[in-house]
Design a protein around this motif. Structure first.
Motif, short mmCIF file in Angstrom:
data_model
loop_
_atom_site.label_atom_id
_atom_site.label_comp_id
_atom_site.label_asym_id
_atom_site.label_seq_id
_atom_site.Cartn_x
_atom_site.Cartn_y
_atom_site.Cartn_z
N VAL A 377 0.85 -1.20 0.00
CA VAL A 377 0.00 0.00 0.00
C VAL A 377 0.87 1.24 0.00
O VAL A 377 0.63 2.19 -0.75
N GLU A 378 1.94 1.19 0.82
CA GLU A 378 2.84 2.36 0.90
C GLU A 378 3.46 2.66 -0.47
O GLU A 378 3.56 3.80 -0.86
N SER A 379 3.85 1.59 -1.18
CA SER A 379 4.55 1.85 -2.44
C SER A 379 3.64 2.38 -3.52
O SER A 379 4.10 2.87 -4.54
N ILE A 380 2.32 2.32 -3.30
CA ILE A 380 1.42 2.86 -4.32
C ILE A 380 0.70 4.13 -3.85
O ILE A 380 0.09 4.86 -4.63
N ARG A 381 0.82 4.39 -2.53
CA ARG A 381 0.05 5.49 -1.94
C ARG A 381 0.27 6.82 -2.67
O ARG A 381 -0.68 7.51 -3.03
N LEU A 382 1.56 7.12 -2.92
CA LEU A 382 1.89 8.41 -3.54
C LEU A 382 1.20 8.57 -4.89
O LEU A 382 0.60 9.62 -5.17
N ILE A 383 1.27 7.50 -5.69
CA ILE A 383 0.68 7.54 -7.04
C ILE A 383 -0.82 7.81 -6.94
O ILE A 383 -1.38 8.63 -7.67
N VAL A 384 -1.48 7.11 -5.99
CA VAL A 384 -2.93 7.26 -5.84
C VAL A 384 -3.27 8.67 -5.36
O VAL A 384 -4.17 9.32 -5.89
N GLU A 385 -2.50 9.12 -4.37
CA GLU A 385 -2.81 10.43 -3.81
C GLU A 385 -2.52 11.56 -4.80
O GLU A 385 -3.20 12.58 -4.79
N ASN A 386 -1.53 11.33 -5.67
CA ASN A 386 -1.27 12.31 -6.73
C ASN A 386 -2.45 12.45 -7.68
O ASN A 386 -2.59 13.46 -8.36
N SER A 406 7.75 -14.18 0.14
CA SER A 406 7.41 -12.78 0.36
C SER A 406 7.57 -11.95 -0.92
O SER A 406 6.79 -11.03 -1.18
N LEU A 407 8.56 -12.30 -1.76
CA LEU A 407 8.79 -11.52 -2.97
C LEU A 407 7.58 -11.60 -3.90
O LEU A 407 6.98 -10.60 -4.29
N HIS A 408 7.18 -12.87 -4.24
CA HIS A 408 6.06 -13.05 -5.17
C HIS A 408 4.74 -12.56 -4.57
O HIS A 408 3.93 -11.94 -5.26
N LEU A 409 4.56 -12.82 -3.24
CA LEU A 409 3.31 -12.40 -2.60
C LEU A 409 3.21 -10.87 -2.62
O LEU A 409 2.15 -10.32 -2.95
N GLY A 410 4.33 -10.20 -2.33
CA GLY A 410 4.37 -8.73 -2.38
C GLY A 410 4.05 -8.25 -3.79
O GLY A 410 3.24 -7.33 -3.98
N ASN A 411 4.64 -8.91 -4.79
CA ASN A 411 4.39 -8.53 -6.19
C ASN A 411 2.92 -8.61 -6.55
O ASN A 411 2.37 -7.70 -7.19
N ILE A 412 2.26 -9.71 -6.14
CA ILE A 412 0.88 -9.88 -6.60
C ILE A 412 -0.07 -8.92 -5.88
O ILE A 412 -1.02 -8.43 -6.47
N ILE A 413 0.21 -8.64 -4.61
CA ILE A 413 -0.64 -7.67 -3.90
C ILE A 413 -0.52 -6.31 -4.60
O ILE A 413 -1.52 -5.64 -4.88
N LEU A 414 0.72 -5.97 -4.95
CA LEU A 414 0.96 -4.71 -5.65
C LEU A 414 0.25 -4.70 -7.01
O LEU A 414 -0.33 -3.69 -7.42
N ASN A 415 0.30 -5.84 -7.68
CA ASN A 415 -0.36 -5.97 -8.98
C ASN A 415 -1.85 -5.64 -8.91
O ASN A 415 -2.37 -4.87 -9.72
N VAL A 416 -2.53 -6.24 -7.91
CA VAL A 416 -3.97 -6.01 -7.78
C VAL A 416 -4.22 -4.54 -7.40
O VAL A 416 -5.14 -3.90 -7.91
N LEU A 417 -3.35 -4.00 -6.52
CA LEU A 417 -3.48 -2.59 -6.13
C LEU A 417 -3.28 -1.68 -7.34
O LEU A 417 -4.02 -0.71 -7.54
N GLU A 418 -2.27 -2.02 -8.18
CA GLU A 418 -1.99 -1.21 -9.37
C GLU A 418 -3.18 -1.24 -10.33
O GLU A 418 -3.55 -0.21 -10.90
N GLN A 429 -10.72 5.36 -5.42
CA GLN A 429 -11.11 5.06 -4.03
C GLN A 429 -10.85 3.59 -3.82
O GLN A 429 -11.60 2.74 -4.32
N ILE A 430 -9.75 3.29 -3.11
CA ILE A 430 -9.37 1.87 -2.97
C ILE A 430 -9.52 1.44 -1.52
O ILE A 430 -9.07 2.14 -0.61
N ASN A 431 -10.20 0.31 -1.37
CA ASN A 431 -10.44 -0.21 -0.03
C ASN A 431 -9.63 -1.49 0.18
O ASN A 431 -9.81 -2.46 -0.55
N VAL A 432 -8.72 -1.46 1.17
CA VAL A 432 -7.90 -2.65 1.43
C VAL A 432 -8.27 -3.21 2.78
O VAL A 432 -8.33 -2.48 3.77
N GLU A 433 -8.54 -4.52 2.80
CA GLU A 433 -9.00 -5.12 4.05
C GLU A 433 -8.36 -6.50 4.19
O GLU A 433 -8.18 -7.20 3.19
N THR A 434 -8.01 -6.87 5.41
CA THR A 434 -7.55 -8.26 5.61
C THR A 434 -8.38 -8.85 6.74
O THR A 434 -8.77 -8.15 7.67
#
Ligand code: ADP
Length: 515
Positions: A377-386, A406-418, A429-434
């Motif tokens: 979420v942090e790595s995409i936050r700036l782009i979204v807020e911009n 962790s590498l692949h799992l991080g990649n795929i979460i980022l993918n869906v967020l992107e 408006q993105i809603n992230v929930e676990t």
């Protein structure tokens, strides 16, 4: 491959496949017709044999009667006998002598023995014989006729048949024919001709259509087989045998079913090969197109950092800057940053080619997935807020430690967020929930973007699938993202699910088992 050539190739392939199927159908039809003709001729042969047998049988009964009667006739000296002869020429060398013998007597036939009846016959015995005479080439005249008249007239078939016809013709058909016997006789003849099929038959009147006697399931159709069974004195048919075969088509078909099955099988194989090669060709084309796009993008993306690095190294070389440790640090940082960017790109290329060859293997360790989601979420936050967007977070999952890569799992979460960001046209408006469900860790990522139709939903996880319409076309992508996400989730033993409606956003659920 040029687009035009490709189109012509597909057209030709399709054309020949259709042609092949049409020809196959034509041959199958021919085979069926041929089978039908052969079947018909075998049925007709069985019918002829049946009719012959029935007639002969009837005649035999008369023979039996006459053998006794004739004996009496021959022995009776007083019976008047006339023999006439008539000579006719066929050609100069061939002549026929027609001999006719008439015997007249009054007798009573013991018909009652068989038919429970009796018969008075007055003029009854006449016989005709034709004797062929040939002129020998060495002789001037015809040979003298030396005929043993008694021997010539020994079997008076002609008269007997006539008489039988006359006599039997006066009886009701039910007394001439036993339907059950006729039925089993015909069936045995059919069997002899290698036909086994249900049979319904009838003896029909002179019009050949009205049944006089028939089996229970007999139906009069224009498909019935008809042949004369009995004749009048004047040689016109008096009764017909009519046969109805209810399973005719099925029987013929079963004879060629092996051929049919083999043809269908091979046609299906050819169709399968055609479809697969067409699919492979299309896919190959799509992949090569994508690869070209990809290379173009990559070259562009490498150009900027390379240019920046070049400028930075030039700067570092200049005396003005090399003396200033602050500036050296700044340019070194710039180089490092650009290097990282390029590294990231290379990583992505490697990952994609690995994924394409199904070569990804997981390197698992204990990972805190809540933290991993937070990092993404942090790595995409700036782009979204911009883009004036907001990310809402709710980490409800209490059991958040998983054995995962962790590498692949991080990649795929980022993918869906992107994707959530990419496919939201304005202010995402993105809603992230676990949360935890039944020993599972679920990551729910919802957006209020363009959403997907039902048809698209079924294909989003396919490799290279992209919904290339309207605005979406402007969004950059390779159609590999979600296929990669699904692949990685499944490698972890989990499941991926998506809910979406055109215009109403999408929600992705990544469900990972906690072991
Ligand atoms: P791409 O590189 O095209 O984004 P993906 O595999 O990530 O490839 O996605 C495949 C397709 O699924 C996209 O082209 C898009 O049509 C659709 N899609 C994915 N995520 C979303 C989303 N959040 N909202 C709407 N459509 C989406």
């Amino acid at each position: 491959m040029k687009a035009k050539f490709f189109k012509i190739l597909i057209l030709l392939m399709t054309f020949s496949i259709i042609g092949l199927i049409v020809v196959q159908l034509y041959w199958l039809n021919q085979a069926f017709r041929q089978g039908e003709n052969e079947f018909n001729s075998r049925v007709m042969k069985a019918m002829d044999e049946t009719v012959q047998f029935v007639n002969q049988n009837e005649l035999n009964q008369y023979y039996k009667l006459f053998n006794e009667t004739r004996k009496t006739m021959k022995d009776s000296v007083n019976a008047p006998q006339v023999i006439t002869s008539q000579i006719e020429s066929d050609s100069a060398n061939v002549k026929y002598v027609y001999l006719t013998r008439y015997m007249m007597d009054k007798i009573v036939l013991p018909v009652s023995g068989i038919y429970d009846d009796s018969l008075n016959v007055t003029e009854m015995y006449s016989a005709e014989r034709a004797i062929k005479l040939k002129k020998d080439s060495s002789l001037q005249h015809f040979q003298p006729i030396d005929v043993n008249l008694e021997a010539e007239f020994k079997d008076a078939n002609y008269t007997l048949e006539r008489f039988a016809r006359f006599d039997a013709g006066n009886k009701p058909i039910s007394r001439r024919i036993d339907l059950n016997k006729l039925d089993s006789l015909f069936k045995s003849k059919l069997k002899k001709w290698h036909i086994e099929t249900p049979v319904e038959l009838a003896v029909t009147n002179e019009d050949s259509l009205t049944p006089a006697i028939k089996t229970q399931g007999f139906i009069q159709t224009n498909q019935n087989y008809i042949t004369p069974l009995f004749y009048h004195k004047d040689d016109k048919p008096s009764y017909y045998l009519s046969v109805y075969l209810p399973s005719k088509k099925k029987t013929i078909f079963s004879n060629i079913s092996a051929l049919f099955a083999v043809t269908i099988l091979f046609t299906l194989i050819i169709l399968g090969i055609y479809a697969t090669s067409l699919w492979a060709m299309l896919r190959q084309r799509q992949i090569s197109q994508l690869k070209t796009d990809f290379m173009n993008n990559m070259t562009h993306e490498f150009k900027t950092p390379l240019a920046t690095i070049s400028v930075a190294t030039d700067a570092l070389k200049s005396k003005m800057i090399s003396g200033d440790p602050e500036k050296v640090k700044h340019y070194a940082n710039v180089i490092k940053q650009e290097n990282k960017r390029m590294n990231h790109q290379v990583e992505m290329v490697l990952r994609m080619s690995q994924f394409e060859r199904n070569e990804i293997s997981l390197e698992k360790s204990i990972v805190n997935v809540n933290d991993l989601v937070k990092q993404s979420v942090e790595s995409i936050r700036l782009i979204v807020e911009n883009r004036n967007g907001t990310i809402f977070e709710n980490y409800k999952a209490e059991r958040d430690e998983l054995s995962a890569d962790s590498l692949h799992l991080g990649n795929i979460i980022l993918n869906v967020l992107e994707n959530a960001n990419k496919y939201s046209p304005d202010s995402p408006q993105i809603n992230v929930e676990t949360y935890n469900v039944n020993n599972n860790f679920v990551i729910k990522i919802a957006d209020k973007g363009i959403g997907m139709s039902k048809a698209v939903l079924g294909k989003v996880f396919d490799k290279f699938y992209r919904e290339e319409t309207g605005n979406v076309h402007n969004v950059k992508g390779h159609g590999l993202g979600l296929a990669y996400v699904k692949y990685i989730v499944e490698l972890h033993g989990g499941e991926i699910d998506v809910e979406s409606e055109k215009g109403n956003g999408s929600t992705f659920y990544l469900k990972l088992p906690i072991k």
